[in-house]
Scaffold this motif. Structure first.
Motif, mmCIF file in Angstrom:
data_model
loop_
_atom_site.group_PDB
_atom_site.id
_atom_site.type_symbol
_atom_site.label_atom_id
_atom_site.label_comp_id
_atom_site.label_asym_id
_atom_site.label_seq_id
_atom_site.Cartn_x
_atom_site.Cartn_y
_atom_site.Cartn_z
ATOM 1 N N TRP A 22 6.606 8.905 5.390
ATOM 2 C CA TRP A 22 7.653 8.704 6.395
ATOM 3 C C TRP A 22 7.057 8.594 7.792
ATOM 4 O O TRP A 22 7.404 7.675 8.555
ATOM 5 C CB TRP A 22 8.638 9.874 6.304
ATOM 6 N N MET A 23 6.151 9.489 8.128
ATOM 7 C CA MET A 23 5.579 9.475 9.475
ATOM 8 C C MET A 23 4.708 8.243 9.703
ATOM 9 O O MET A 23 4.685 7.679 10.812
ATOM 10 C CB MET A 23 4.769 10.745 9.711
ATOM 11 N N LEU A 24 3.995 7.799 8.666
ATOM 12 C CA LEU A 24 3.129 6.632 8.836
ATOM 13 C C LEU A 24 3.916 5.328 8.883
ATOM 14 O O LEU A 24 3.374 4.287 9.254
ATOM 15 C CB LEU A 24 2.084 6.585 7.726
ATOM 16 N N ALA A 25 5.196 5.380 8.519
ATOM 17 C CA ALA A 25 6.053 4.201 8.684
ATOM 18 C C ALA A 25 6.398 3.974 10.156
ATOM 19 O O ALA A 25 6.871 2.892 10.525
ATOM 20 C CB ALA A 25 7.327 4.359 7.861
ATOM 21 N N ASP A 26 6.161 4.986 10.982
ATOM 22 C CA ASP A 26 6.380 4.883 12.429
ATOM 23 C C ASP A 26 5.157 4.199 13.045
ATOM 24 O O ASP A 26 4.049 4.736 13.017
ATOM 25 C CB ASP A 26 6.565 6.288 13.013
ATOM 26 N N ILE B 96 2.433 5.925 15.262
ATOM 27 C CA ILE B 96 1.385 6.805 14.739
ATOM 28 C C ILE B 96 0.114 6.003 14.476
ATOM 29 O O ILE B 96 0.150 4.932 13.864
ATOM 30 C CB ILE B 96 1.846 7.494 13.438
ATOM 31 N N ASP B 97 -1.007 6.545 14.921
ATOM 32 C CA ASP B 97 -2.315 5.945 14.686
ATOM 33 C C ASP B 97 -2.803 6.390 13.303
ATOM 34 O O ASP B 97 -3.199 7.538 13.104
ATOM 35 C CB ASP B 97 -3.292 6.409 15.775
ATOM 36 N N GLU B 98 -2.785 5.485 12.342
ATOM 37 C CA GLU B 98 -3.122 5.849 10.973
ATOM 38 C C GLU B 98 -4.593 6.226 10.797
ATOM 39 O O GLU B 98 -4.975 6.782 9.759
ATOM 40 C CB GLU B 98 -2.755 4.715 10.021
ATOM 41 N N GLU B 99 -5.419 5.942 11.786
ATOM 42 C CA GLU B 99 -6.826 6.343 11.712
ATOM 43 C C GLU B 99 -7.052 7.738 12.282
ATOM 44 O O GLU B 99 -8.174 8.255 12.219
ATOM 45 C CB GLU B 99 -7.700 5.338 12.471
ATOM 46 N N ARG B 100 -5.987 8.329 12.808
ATOM 47 C CA ARG B 100 -6.100 9.700 13.338
ATOM 48 C C ARG B 100 -4.973 10.555 12.740
ATOM 49 O O ARG B 100 -4.030 10.939 13.418
ATOM 50 C CB ARG B 100 -6.042 9.699 14.863
ATOM 51 N N VAL B 101 -5.116 10.837 11.462
ATOM 52 C CA VAL B 101 -4.144 11.653 10.734
ATOM 53 C C VAL B 101 -4.875 12.882 10.198
ATOM 54 O O VAL B 101 -5.850 12.760 9.464
ATOM 55 C CB VAL B 101 -3.503 10.871 9.570
ATOM 56 N N GLY B 102 -4.415 14.057 10.598
ATOM 57 C CA GLY B 102 -5.071 15.290 10.179
ATOM 58 C C GLY B 102 -4.107 16.262 9.535
ATOM 59 O O GLY B 102 -2.887 16.050 9.531
ATOM 60 N N ILE B 103 -4.661 17.321 8.989
ATOM 61 C CA ILE B 103 -3.852 18.397 8.419
ATOM 62 C C ILE B 103 -4.530 19.716 8.728
ATOM 63 O O ILE B 103 -5.754 19.836 8.663
ATOM 64 C CB ILE B 103 -3.644 18.199 6.904
ATOM 65 N N ASP C 175 -5.467 12.438 -0.990
ATOM 66 C CA ASP C 175 -5.023 11.275 -0.211
ATOM 67 C C ASP C 175 -6.016 10.941 0.899
ATOM 68 O O ASP C 175 -6.219 11.739 1.829
ATOM 69 C CB ASP C 175 -3.642 11.571 0.388
ATOM 70 N N ASP C 176 -6.605 9.763 0.827
ATOM 71 C CA ASP C 176 -7.586 9.346 1.830
ATOM 72 C C ASP C 176 -6.951 9.008 3.170
ATOM 73 O O ASP C 176 -7.669 8.775 4.155
ATOM 74 C CB ASP C 176 -8.362 8.126 1.323
ATOM 75 N N ARG C 177 -5.627 8.972 3.232
ATOM 76 C CA ARG C 177 -4.983 8.725 4.525
ATOM 77 C C ARG C 177 -5.179 9.905 5.465
ATOM 78 O O ARG C 177 -5.055 9.745 6.685
ATOM 79 C CB ARG C 177 -3.494 8.433 4.328
ATOM 80 N N ILE C 178 -5.469 11.073 4.905
ATOM 81 C CA ILE C 178 -5.814 12.227 5.737
ATOM 82 C C ILE C 178 -7.242 12.033 6.220
ATOM 83 O O ILE C 178 -8.180 11.959 5.426
ATOM 84 C CB ILE C 178 -5.690 13.541 4.939
ATOM 85 N N LYS C 179 -7.429 11.968 7.522
ATOM 86 C CA LYS C 179 -8.745 11.671 8.099
ATOM 87 C C LYS C 179 -9.471 12.906 8.630
ATOM 88 O O LYS C 179 -10.642 12.803 9.013
ATOM 89 C CB LYS C 179 -8.590 10.655 9.241
ATOM 90 N N LEU C 180 -8.803 14.030 8.663
ATOM 91 C CA LEU C 180 -9.400 15.256 9.216
ATOM 92 C C LEU C 180 -8.682 16.448 8.602
ATOM 93 O O LEU C 180 -7.458 16.423 8.427
ATOM 94 C CB LEU C 180 -9.266 15.254 10.741
ATOM 95 N N SER C 181 -9.433 17.504 8.277
ATOM 96 C CA SER C 181 -8.840 18.665 7.619
ATOM 97 C C SER C 181 -9.355 19.953 8.248
ATOM 98 O O SER C 181 -10.553 20.081 8.533
ATOM 99 C CB SER C 181 -9.184 18.644 6.131
#
Length: 462
Positions: free
Chosen positions: A265-269, A272-279, A296-302
């Motif tokens: 849902w958030m990445l449909a916005d 949002i910069d899809e290359e800077r997605v963290g958790i 999920d490889d969409r997570i770029k930082l943990s």
């Protein structure tokens, strides 16, 4: 004839009585309380316990389980009863129920070494990683992923504060099953904004806690969108499920699916910069951070905080209720964390929980995996030996620093000359202000299912 029958009857009674006596004796059963007395006398030790722990418990072949070594004896004696002891000092022990999720440190390290022997370079590790990932989805009953409901997310009106806004949401992730949370956004963002998922841990107060609100508000003030969301059957999820349902197996499945749905849902916005997605999450939220990053490889930082350990698998079904640790013939949380490589990862550990020995074995293993990609410096460990199991400022500060470094956040006006952050302008809202379904649940959708048994029906064909 009557005399003969009477004698035969008496003999039969005596024989069956002897058999019954033998059947009750041939396993040499001894009350657990008596066994503990024998252990204390023989090995000169002290074992603390509550009467309720030993009541009505018996041990078969008790005396045959004793060995010269006291620790081996304790394992032999208590293992069949699903019990164990924790060592609390010189010759002092405390009786506990068996903890499937907690191993001795050396056992965890040995197992991690066994896992590490299965790969020697980037190619063999990548093969192992893909095998684990496929099995994780199967273990979670998410292979294939369930169809996405077509409902529109419920989003409340934004509340404006200094440099950031907050709005609450309810997102349907399965027919009639909702996940709730709050979205903290920078006040004047113009696109290309980083996203930080913030799963809750098991601390009292849930995502409504002061430290949880501060962390998300600060990330928003720095220029990121932070999404804080409920654990299954906690927070607003309690309108659909009992609090006790959190300790049932599907908890880990629903929490994982909820996080994936929020991410979609958030990445449909397009903002949002899809290359800077963290958790980033602490305790049980840290376990969720590790699992979602592995999936999920969409997570770029943990950033798992006070959670990661090779000898602790997560003591709640929301962390280990499905056989995720049986994936690819067996794995553990540190190997799952390695699946983040080469994406940036910060591990925050402390001296008073199961992360206390992170620098000794687990962190060097992760550095080795990251080195396969030439990125050994992309995994970091901040170890706080005097700290305990919390998400206080001493943990939040390195979180801010790490995300700022890799996501290029703006900390101007938020730090002093010593590098400390000013969190004083973060507004701590009342719990009800963070509800999506209203103060009394009045906005709960009419199709919302209730009860764990109805949730199970959604997975009956899985």
């Amino acid at each position: 004839m009557k005399r003969i029958l009477m004698i035969v009857g008496l003999c039969w009674c005596c024989w069956t009585g002897a058999v019954q006596a033998q059947n009750s004796d041939d396993k040499y059963r001894v009350p657990l309380k008596d066994v503990i007395d024998m252990l204390e006398a023989r090995y000169d030790i002290q074992i603390k316990y509550d009467e309720s722990q030993v009541k009505d418990k018996w041990l078969n072949y008790a005396k045959w389980r004793f060995r010269p070594d006291v620790d081996e004896t304790l394992r032999n004696v208590l293992g069949p009863l699903d019990m164990k002891v924790n060592k609390e000092g010189e010759r002092k022990y405390k009786l506990k129920e068996y903890e499937y999720y907690r191993w001795e440190p050396q056992d965890g390290w040995d197992y991690l070494d066994y896992l590490a022997a299965q790969y020697q370079d980037k190619a063999s590790w990548e093969s192992r990683k893909q095998e684990i990932r496929a099995d994780l989805y199967k273990a979670l009953k998410l292979s294939p992923l369930p169809s996405l409901p077509e409902s529109v997310p419920l989003v409340t009106k934004k509340r404006k504060f200094t440099d950031y806004t907050v709005e609450n949401f309810a997102l349907e992730i399965l027919p009639g099953v909702y996940i709730n949370g709050s979205i903290y956004r920078p006040l004047n963002s113009k696109g290309g904004v980083p996203l930080v998922m913030s799963p809750d841990g098991h601390w009292f107060g849930h995502r409504f806690r002061k430290d949880a609100q501060i962390r998300c508000a600060m990330l928003a003030k720095m220029g990121a969108v932070a999404v804080s969301y409920d654990l299954f059957a906690w927070g607003e999820s309690g309108l659909q499920f009992d609090y006790s349902d959190h300790r049932r197996s599907l908890a880990v499945t629903i929490q994982t699916l909820g996080a994936l749905r929020i991410l979609d849902w958030m990445l449909a916005d397009q903002q949002i910069d899809e290359e800077r997605v963290g958790i980033c999450g602490g305790s049980g939220g840290g376990s969720q951070s590790v699992l979602l990053t592995a999936l999920d490889d969409r997570i770029k930082l943990s950033v798992p905080v006070v959670s990661l350990s090779s000898y602790h698998f997560g003591g709640c079904p929301c962390e280990s209720g499905m056989p995720i640790h049986a994936a690819a013939r067996g794995t553990n949380n540190v190997e799952l964390a390695a699946m983040a490589a080469p994406r940036p990862q910060l591990l925050i550990s402390d001296g008073h929980d199961w992360t206390a020995q992170m620098p000794e074995h687990d962190f060097p293993y992760l550095q080795k995996i990251y080195a396969y990609y030439g990125k050994a410096d992309y995994v970091e460990n901040v170890h706080l030996p005097e700290d305990g199991h919390d998400f206080g400022y001493s943990k939040r500060k390195p979180v801010y620093d790490f995300i700022t470094k890799h996501f290029r956040l703006d900390t101007r006006g938020l730090k002093n000359a010593a590098g400390d952050y000013d969190e004083s302008r973060c507004v701590i809202e009342e719990e009800t202000a963070l509800y999506a379904f209203g103060p009394n649940g009045e906005n709960l959708p009419s199709n919302a299912i209730k009860g764990y048994e109805n949730l199970e029906k959604l997975f009956k064909d899985q």
